[in-house]
Design an enzyme around this catalytic site. Sequence first.
Site, short mmCIF file in Angstrom:
data_model
loop_
_atom_site.label_atom_id
_atom_site.label_comp_id
_atom_site.label_asym_id
_atom_site.label_seq_id
_atom_site.Cartn_x
_atom_site.Cartn_y
_atom_site.Cartn_z
N LYS A 80 0.98 -1.13 -0.11
CA LYS A 80 -0.24 -0.06 -0.09
C LYS A 80 0.90 1.31 -0.12
CE LYS A 80 -3.77 1.76 2.61
NZ LYS A 80 -5.18 0.84 2.13
N ARG B 134 -3.41 3.00 8.57
CA ARG B 134 -3.85 1.68 8.16
C ARG B 134 -2.55 0.83 7.85
NH1 ARG B 134 -7.21 5.47 4.77
NH2 ARG B 134 -9.18 4.74 4.93
N GLY C 279 -8.30 -7.00 5.22
CA GLY C 279 -9.15 -6.97 6.38
C GLY C 279 -8.32 -7.80 7.60
N MET D 62 -5.63 -7.07 9.45
CA MET D 62 -5.08 -6.16 10.21
C MET D 62 -6.03 -4.68 10.56
SD MET D 62 -1.17 -6.41 9.44
CE MET D 62 -1.26 -6.31 7.66
N ARG E 68 -3.55 -1.07 -6.27
CA ARG E 68 -2.53 -2.19 -6.17
C ARG E 68 -3.07 -3.31 -7.21
NH1 ARG E 68 -5.62 -4.58 -0.56
NH2 ARG E 68 -7.56 -4.36 -1.40
N HIS F 63 -16.07 -8.74 1.99
CA HIS F 63 -14.99 -9.57 2.29
C HIS F 63 -15.07 -11.17 1.66
CE1 HIS F 63 -13.36 -12.33 5.38
NE2 HIS F 63 -12.17 -11.65 5.34
N SER G 206 12.68 -43.45 -13.46
CA SER G 206 11.65 -42.63 -13.05
C SER G 206 11.40 -42.57 -11.50
CB SER G 206 10.11 -43.27 -13.88
OG SER G 206 9.02 -42.47 -13.36
N CYS H 274 6.95 -39.90 -11.63
CA CYS H 274 5.83 -40.36 -11.65
C CYS H 274 5.05 -40.30 -10.43
CB CYS H 274 5.58 -41.62 -12.31
SG CYS H 274 6.53 -43.00 -11.41
N TYR I 292 11.28 -35.28 -18.13
CA TYR I 292 9.76 -35.02 -18.07
C TYR I 292 9.24 -35.27 -16.74
CZ TYR I 292 9.24 -40.20 -17.67
OH TYR I 292 9.33 -41.31 -17.19
C1 PEP Z 1 5.28 -43.70 -6.33
O1 PEP Z 1 5.97 -44.61 -5.51
O2 PEP Z 1 5.83 -42.39 -6.40
C2 PEP Z 1 4.50 -44.42 -7.48
C3 PEP Z 1 4.23 -43.54 -8.48
O3 PEP Z 1 3.97 -45.43 -7.14
P1 PEP Z 1 2.91 -46.00 -6.45
O4 PEP Z 1 2.07 -44.78 -5.96
O5 PEP Z 1 1.92 -46.69 -7.40
O6 PEP Z 1 3.64 -46.69 -5.06
#
Ligand code: PEP
Length: 920
Positions: free
Chosen positions: A33, A106, A115, A117, A373, A491, A806, A873, A893
């Site tokens: 502010k 303020r 809101g 403070m 702002r 609010h 992975s 993954c 990835y």
């Molecule tokens: C993991 O362990 O991150 C995974 C992808 O396998 P799961 O969740 O199937 O054990």
Amino acid sequence: MATKTKSNEKYVYFFGGGKADGNESMKNLLGGKGANLAEMAGHKNLKLPVPPGFTITTEVCTYYYDNDRTYPRVLDSQIQNAVESIEKLMGKKFGDKKDPLLLSVRSGARRSMPGMMDTVLNLGLNDQTVLGLIEKSGDERFSYDAYRRLVMMYADVVIEKAGGLEPVKGVGIRKLMDEKLEKMKKDRGVELDTELSASDLKTLVKEFKALIKKHLKVDFPEDPWQQLMGGVGAVFASWNGKRAIEYRRIERIPDQWGTAVNVQAMVFGNMGEDSCTGVAFTRNPGNGDNHFYGEYLVNAQGEDVVAGIRTPAPINNLSKNDHSKHLTTLEKLMPEQYKELDAIQRKLERHYMDMQDIEFTIEKGNLYMLQCRVGKRNGVAAVKMATDMYKEKLIDAQTAIMRVGPHQLVELLLPMIDPETEKLAKVVAKGLPAGPGGAIGRVVFTSEEAADWALRGEKVILVREETSPEDVDGMHKAQAILTSKGGMTSHAALVARGWGKCCIVGCSEIEILAKDKVLITSKGQRIHEGEWISLNGTKGLVYEGVLPLKAADLSKNESYKTLMKLVEKEKRLGVRTNADTPKDAQQAAYFGAEGIGLFRTEHMFYGEGSEFPLFLLRKMIMATCEKDRVAALDELAVFVKKDIKATLEAMHGYPVTIRLLDPPLHEFVPHDKNKLQELAKELGVRVSVLNRRVLALHENNPMLGHRGVRLGVSYPEITEMQVRAILEATGELIKEGKSANPEIMVPVTMGKHELRHQREIVDRVYKQVCKKLKLEKIPYLFGTMIEIPRAALKANSMAEEADFFSFGTNDLTQMSFGFSRDDIGGFLPKYLDLKLLPDDPFVTIDQSGVGELIKIGVERGRSVKPSLKVGICGEHGGDAESVKFCHRLGMNYVSCSPFRVPIARLAAAQAAIEEKMALN
Ligand code: PEP
Ligand code: MG
């Protein structure tokens, strides 16, 4: 500990009269502010009509807490000098009996905490100066109204809250004063505060002061300087108030930032019919449309707009809604001032190159800017504004990408009430659409109940007349918020918009009887606590009961498509999906997934159409010798191949990482007596035989037991069957002229010998399948999950046997922390509360611990095999911060659930941009 007492230390930054000591870049020191007030007042391109004032820096807040709630010695004189400068510009004196200058105090942290403070207005009024104000303004009613507001705010904020006084019998001074005010209105037979006379208000001031003396045991300070310093202290104290702490925890604002304090000359929107106050946005924050949008109230102060007591009027025709369409616009009522305001808002947006949220006051025809702002917006609006501004050449592509928070994209994917069902449903009430999407939940009437019910796993909708900062916890935990009062800047609307939560405000067609825990619609329907309602937050519609929710249709959202095109150009990290069915795979491909990073084969044994494959799997599990097992597997192979082939086909040559069977076998056998009996009958064996097998499969720690690659080692025929199915499916697709790229992945490995053991099976089966299908080669990669800390540490030798890694960060987190991924709910809330952990490590990668293992794994693996493909993954693949971390580690990835693919893509592009910015 900061003990700055150097006399050259600057703690106070002045602004006003076309000049300012600070500017917009000084947010850390002046708060958002303060920095923006300085920019508006002093920047050569702006020089806007800002009431003069000064900002006390955030460093003073830090000092205050580090030094037992005291101030640097030089602060007093710096404040005095700054007040003198205001006096000169305003031509009035603070505390003057003839023509008193009044001040506001303020808060203003680095990031806005709406809101959360405290604020004190009209400082400088006492029994003497009020007479001067009457003399100068010629308005006794207005003067006593200002005075009674000061006494109320001061008693509540400075004396009671900041003074740490416990409310008497749980009833705060504010409530006692409100009761007096209500009684006065009743006695006079009026409804509105504005209908009370000057002498009524004068009486109230006296009565309020007596209440302060009686309940808080002090006098209201008549000395303006004492008032001012009390106000300043109260703002600093409110930084550590309960609701501010709560809000910081939710919004992840660090406690050590502190707040600045802004002291400013008062201007009055409540000086009569030629005065008003309002809040506006340079574009519509609800849908991103490019037009000036806002609300105002004639003859009112700022707090009246936010409190939602009166329905605010639209500033122009495009800001009208069902509740306000009959009210006169500012454009019509004060055309000249509107024109000036419109020119200012255009200037501000061009200057900041972003949508601005502005507060203004018109005092007797003179326009003042009180705040600007960067405006909060929901996800839908964020995407539209970013891409529109890019097209308008206001910002470049990279800025557009950085403007959208990955979590905001979630809102575009938010489920909506199924439009077909909605058409047939009867609307029970209509309000203002403050937060988009659909929601269903059971009605609760207090924030505490919302939090309690949510803790029990209930979906709730918090229904209130209006919300206040005290309600944030319950609001956060509710599926949606419904208020009967308030406008789009109330609010509830502000907070819900910030969170992207479904919210309807100003739903005046319902009456809430909180004590009886019931709401009544205008048609007399009664909905009790615990009963279900459905909300369409995009349109502001309320329905009784549960309506089905449906995923949003992105194909019609041009802004989303534009954004994703820009994202694609910037990002380097691949984004795949975790999908177990061709349907999931198609959904993810539609969201832009570039392959499947985890296909959990075991999922074919759950859900629709799984009965027969599951029966065959159970037959295999119950087999007592290898011959029977192989026979059962042969039967099962047909289904496995079909499943894999359909998925490979759906991905049109994009890589598909197929994981070999992971869960312990006991997960696939029934445990209750009846089901076991049924299975025994189906398999043609005695129940006792089955029972013995089930008992034999029992493990004390199945997560650390006979699962993953260990199954493939114990029963190589399982691996063999799966590998054969994968390679045959691929070979057949190739022969059909299609492309397919499977990646065979071994789970839960801890060293290279296990991997080699499995690889030998793959090599053998590969030769057989090539021969059978008369193919010279079949494309595939062979790799492993890294989900055991040892595997990360031994990544160099693992890489000798793998084409890819992975990271299974679900298991890796579990095994690194020693936290069971299924039981963390029992203790995590306490850990987060006590700040023993900053986040749930199963949601966002613990970068300094588990992340270190991942880093080691990537480095060691690639030190042996530079071409090693690396991905992730675990669930973290869809968490923006984790995606950025993976980018920084140079992974190829990330893979996440289909609905998180757009989020991961955006985060990947942002990571690439952040990297470029760091290099420049
Ligand atoms: C993991 O362990 O991150 C995974 C992808 O396998 P799961 O969740 O199937 O054990
Ligand atoms: Mg795992």
